[in-house]
Design an enzyme around this catalytic site. Structure first.
Site, mmCIF file in Angstrom:
data_model
loop_
_atom_site.group_PDB
_atom_site.id
_atom_site.type_symbol
_atom_site.label_atom_id
_atom_site.label_comp_id
_atom_site.label_asym_id
_atom_site.label_seq_id
_atom_site.Cartn_x
_atom_site.Cartn_y
_atom_site.Cartn_z
ATOM 1 N N ASP A 116 12.712 61.320 -55.346
ATOM 2 C CA ASP A 116 13.701 60.398 -54.793
ATOM 3 C C ASP A 116 13.114 59.806 -53.514
ATOM 4 O OD1 ASP A 116 15.549 60.864 -56.805
ATOM 5 O OD2 ASP A 116 16.634 62.378 -55.674
ATOM 6 N N ASP A 135 17.793 56.726 -60.981
ATOM 7 C CA ASP A 135 19.162 57.092 -60.593
ATOM 8 C C ASP A 135 20.055 55.856 -60.539
ATOM 9 O OD1 ASP A 135 18.223 59.702 -60.229
ATOM 10 O OD2 ASP A 135 17.986 59.458 -58.064
#
Length: 168
Positions: A116, A135
């Site tokens: 991330d 995501d």
């Protein structure tokens, strides 16, 4: 039909390319590494060992592979649904979910965590956890599916065919 697979493939490729750019050439590749881009957006390395919102942390080898298996089964279900789906809007939403899921599954297989890096913030307020392209695609796809399920009716208004009265 093939365009749904193309969307999923494009999401997967963009996700993997952005993760490579951030952790490779841009050097945001270790915990604590941050690269401010604009006042409200930074690149910040966060290895996510859990699923959404850091839930179900896969902090052992067994849990890592169980999570890979679980998300793989879910991705397979989404792929089957996408293949059978006739509505092009729903098929596009499912393609976003599938492409994102595959990108995150590959990370978990390769690294043991999902990379991330996108940190949207307004001062110290962060409305989202640090995320990635996969995501975002999954979230957008799910929101589209939910909104369409809740607010969009396909077909004729009223839904039921008129009842004919028998001749008396």
């Amino acid at each position: 039909m093939a365009w749904g697979w193309r969307i999923a493939g494009l999401v997967f490729l963009v996700d993997q390319l952005t993760k490579w750019l951030v952790t490779g050439p841009l050097g945001v590749d270790r915990i604590g590494a941050v690269k401010p881009l604009i006042p409200i957006f930074d690149l910040r390395f966060v290895p996510n060992v859990g699923v959404s919102l850091g839930l179900l942390p896969a902090d052992s080898t067994w849990m890592r592979w169980a999570l890979v298996l679980l998300t793989g089964v879910i991705a397979l279900g989404v792929a089957i649904w996408m293949r059978r789906e006739a509505n092009p809007r729903d098929k596009a939403a499912l393609a976003l979910v599938l492409g994102g899921a595959l990108g995150n599954i590959l990370d978990r297989i390769r690294f043991g965590y999902v990379v991330d890096f996108a940190d949207l913030h307004f001062g110290e307020w962060r409305p989202f956890l640090v995320f990635n392209v996969a995501d975002a695609a999954i979230t957008i796809g799910v929101v589209i599916l939910l909104l369409r399920a809740l607010f969009v009716r396909e077909g004729k208004p009223g839904g039921a065919a008129p009842v004919e009265k028998p001749n008396a």
